[in-house]
Design an enzyme around this catalytic site. Sequence first.
Site, PDB file in Angstrom:
ATOM      1  N   SER A 132       0.634  -1.079  -0.214  1.00 56.32           N
ATOM      2  CA  SER A 132       0.176   0.110  -0.341  1.00 56.32           C
ATOM      3  C   SER A 132       0.568   1.585  -0.089  1.00 56.32           C
ATOM      4  CB  SER A 132      -1.029  -0.141   1.139  1.00 56.32           C
ATOM      5  OG  SER A 132      -1.034   1.899   1.223  1.00 56.32           O
ATOM      6  N   GLU A 134       0.222   3.894   1.947  1.00 55.12           N
ATOM      7  CA  GLU A 134      -0.048   3.943   2.800  1.00 55.12           C
ATOM      8  C   GLU A 134       1.733   3.266   4.129  1.00 55.12           C
ATOM      9  OE1 GLU A 134      -1.740   5.669   5.048  1.00 55.12           O
ATOM     10  OE2 GLU A 134      -3.491   5.793   3.860  1.00 55.12           O
ATOM     11  N   TYR A 156      -2.141   0.256  10.148  1.00 50.95           N
ATOM     12  CA  TYR A 156      -2.657   0.182   8.527  1.00 50.95           C
ATOM     13  C   TYR A 156      -1.230  -0.105   7.789  1.00 50.95           C
ATOM     14  CZ  TYR A 156      -3.634  -1.093   4.231  1.00 50.95           C
ATOM     15  OH  TYR A 156      -4.208  -1.700   2.247  1.00 50.95           O
TER      16      TYR A 156
HETATM   17  P1  NAP Z   1     -11.370  -6.094   0.899  1.00 49.00           P
HETATM   18  O1  NAP Z   1     -12.067  -5.207   0.170  1.00 49.00           O
HETATM   19  O2  NAP Z   1     -10.856  -4.683   2.346  1.00 49.00           O
HETATM   20  O3  NAP Z   1     -10.986  -7.400   0.399  1.00 49.00           O
HETATM   21  C1  NAP Z   1     -10.181  -7.655   1.552  1.00 49.00           C
HETATM   22  C2  NAP Z   1     -10.540  -8.764   2.505  1.00 49.00           C
HETATM   23  O4  NAP Z   1      -9.475  -9.519   3.262  1.00 49.00           O
HETATM   24  C3  NAP Z   1     -11.943  -8.952   3.106  1.00 49.00           C
HETATM   25  O5  NAP Z   1     -13.434  -9.813   1.683  1.00 49.00           O
HETATM   26  C4  NAP Z   1     -12.277 -10.202   3.453  1.00 49.00           C
HETATM   27  O6  NAP Z   1     -12.015 -11.730   3.229  1.00 49.00           O
HETATM   28  C5  NAP Z   1     -10.361 -10.389   3.952  1.00 49.00           C
HETATM   29  N1  NAP Z   1     -10.489  -9.614   5.200  1.00 49.00           N
HETATM   30  C6  NAP Z   1     -10.266  -8.433   5.995  1.00 49.00           C
HETATM   31  N2  NAP Z   1     -10.336  -7.918   7.461  1.00 49.00           N
HETATM   32  C7  NAP Z   1      -9.606  -9.287   7.284  1.00 49.00           C
HETATM   33  C8  NAP Z   1      -8.981 -10.265   8.435  1.00 49.00           C
HETATM   34  N3  NAP Z   1      -8.752  -9.178   9.762  1.00 49.00           N
HETATM   35  N4  NAP Z   1      -8.213 -11.049   8.748  1.00 49.00           N
HETATM   36  C9  NAP Z   1      -7.728 -11.883   7.667  1.00 49.00           C
HETATM   37  N5  NAP Z   1      -8.742 -11.371   6.601  1.00 49.00           N
HETATM   38  C10 NAP Z   1      -9.299 -10.374   6.398  1.00 49.00           C
HETATM   39  O7  NAP Z   1     -10.178  -5.254   0.290  1.00 49.00           O
HETATM   40  P2  NAP Z   1      -9.970  -4.640  -0.995  1.00 49.00           P
HETATM   41  O8  NAP Z   1      -9.828  -3.471  -1.053  1.00 49.00           O
HETATM   42  O9  NAP Z   1     -10.152  -5.772  -2.362  1.00 49.00           O
HETATM   43  O10 NAP Z   1      -8.070  -4.845  -1.324  1.00 49.00           O
HETATM   44  C11 NAP Z   1      -7.223  -5.491  -1.465  1.00 49.00           C
HETATM   45  C12 NAP Z   1      -5.773  -5.650  -0.830  1.00 49.00           C
HETATM   46  O11 NAP Z   1      -5.073  -4.527  -1.713  1.00 49.00           O
HETATM   47  C13 NAP Z   1      -5.914  -5.766   0.420  1.00 49.00           C
HETATM   48  O12 NAP Z   1      -4.575  -6.368   1.090  1.00 49.00           O
HETATM   49  C14 NAP Z   1      -5.711  -4.061   0.759  1.00 49.00           C
HETATM   50  O13 NAP Z   1      -4.704  -3.557   1.956  1.00 49.00           O
HETATM   51  C15 NAP Z   1      -5.045  -3.262  -0.126  1.00 49.00           C
HETATM   52  N6  NAP Z   1      -4.619  -2.877  -0.836  1.00 49.00           N
HETATM   53  C16 NAP Z   1      -6.376  -1.621  -1.032  1.00 49.00           C
HETATM   54  C17 NAP Z   1      -6.555  -0.433  -1.292  1.00 49.00           C
HETATM   55  C18 NAP Z   1      -7.453  -0.178  -2.165  1.00 49.00           C
HETATM   56  O14 NAP Z   1      -7.593   1.067  -2.279  1.00 49.00           O
HETATM   57  N7  NAP Z   1      -8.909  -0.624  -2.481  1.00 49.00           N
HETATM   58  C19 NAP Z   1      -5.392   0.242  -1.358  1.00 49.00           C
HETATM   59  C20 NAP Z   1      -3.923  -0.625  -0.976  1.00 49.00           C
HETATM   60  C21 NAP Z   1      -3.784  -1.551  -1.157  1.00 49.00           C
HETATM   61  P3  NAP Z   1     -12.831 -12.013   4.336  1.00 49.00           P
HETATM   62  O15 NAP Z   1     -14.374 -11.537   5.430  1.00 49.00           O
HETATM   63  O16 NAP Z   1     -14.297 -13.218   3.226  1.00 49.00           O
HETATM   64  O17 NAP Z   1     -12.389 -13.339   5.018  1.00 49.00           O
END
Ligand code: NAP
Length: 334
Positions: A132, A134, A156
């Site tokens: 990220s 971040e 985070y």
């Molecule tokens: P998301 O929609 O929040 O999905 C992440 C998934 O991780 C959730 O569907 C959940 O699946 C699982 N999860 C949630 N809390 C958890 C916990 N405490 N422990 C283990 N699993 C957990 O995230 P995303 O937007 O698809 O992002 C994908 C990845 O990219 C993440 O690692 C995020 O940090 C990173 N990222 C995203 C962005 C962005 O703008 N979207 C930017 C920078 C980095 P279940 O509930 O089914 O287990």
Amino acid sequence: MKPPAAHRRTALICGVTGQDGCYLAAHLLAHGYRVIGTSRQPDPQRLAGLRRLGIAEQVHLTPLDLADQSAIAAMLTRYEPQLVFHLAAQSSVARSLERPAETFESIATATRHLLEAVRTTASPPRLFVAGSSEMFGTGRTEAVTPSSRLAPQNPYGMAKATAFEIVREYRQRHGLFACTGILFNHESPLRPQPYVTQKIAHGVCRIAAGQQQKLHLGDLSIERDWGWAPEYVVAMERMLSQDTPDDFLIATGQSQRLETFVAEAFRSVSLDWRQHVVRDERFVRPHDGGHPVAALEKTASTLGWNATVFMPEVARRLVATQQAQLAAGRQRAA
Ligand code: NAP
């Protein structure tokens, strides 16, 4: 035409129910992969995103606790994936301030467990880990690259920075094909409601429909680089198709103020944001100012990937989708 099942390559997506997991699954299925997706609790409510993309039946969903390294190892042995994507995380910065331990476990500790399981399996798959912006913190004037100094300012970002360094260590010390994609913000209709971009889109549509008067938001001067999620998953897959493993930034390269996002969202329904937005101190976060700009030359030249959807188009698309949903809801109720 898709290859017959026996010859299909297998991809394992940890966190398949999230925004990126759903789009990545769709992308890989379209390219002939068998997709195994993991969730902590693969119950029907969590399948909303996959259903929305019409692929819930095509993804083989299986429970996995990333705190359990032997369960990860058993999964690798059972499915023998060529590619593993680690997208699961407690992915909200705001929530990480309230739940730092859970955030660290789900990001840094889970990444180490995955790497150990990959390292010790008979034929190690290639591994993508979601990093990220971040990790770089705020207030930088120079553009960043994957080699830039890390300076996270919230739990985070700290967890993501730790995972990033663990991935590098395993790559260098054990020769694994493991990479971090350093993701800047990216949005889509599958982004959950609590995120500010969806909150804005939802509020704008309700105000336009006369169902709400004001939208309460925090600091509008913060800056972010907002891209379009379905494009970002293409870069993830390309990272694992290279000859050598490496880390890449995935971003549009354009940073904008939240105020610009808000103004564009209201403009798309012919409203002036200044008449509807209220600054609310409850939503102001410490150390939340400007994210750095991404230097994307390496991403473009090595992966052949560039973003094509930028803000303000991102804001317009989110509002248009929410409007269509609200209209469909009204029709169902009538
Ligand atoms: P998301 O929609 O929040 O999905 C992440 C998934 O991780 C959730 O569907 C959940 O699946 C699982 N999860 C949630 N809390 C958890 C916990 N405490 N422990 C283990 N699993 C957990 O995230 P995303 O937007 O698809 O992002 C994908 C990845 O990219 C993440 O690692 C995020 O940090 C990173 N990222 C995203 C962005 C962005 O703008 N979207 C930017 C920078 C980095 P279940 O509930 O089914 O287990």
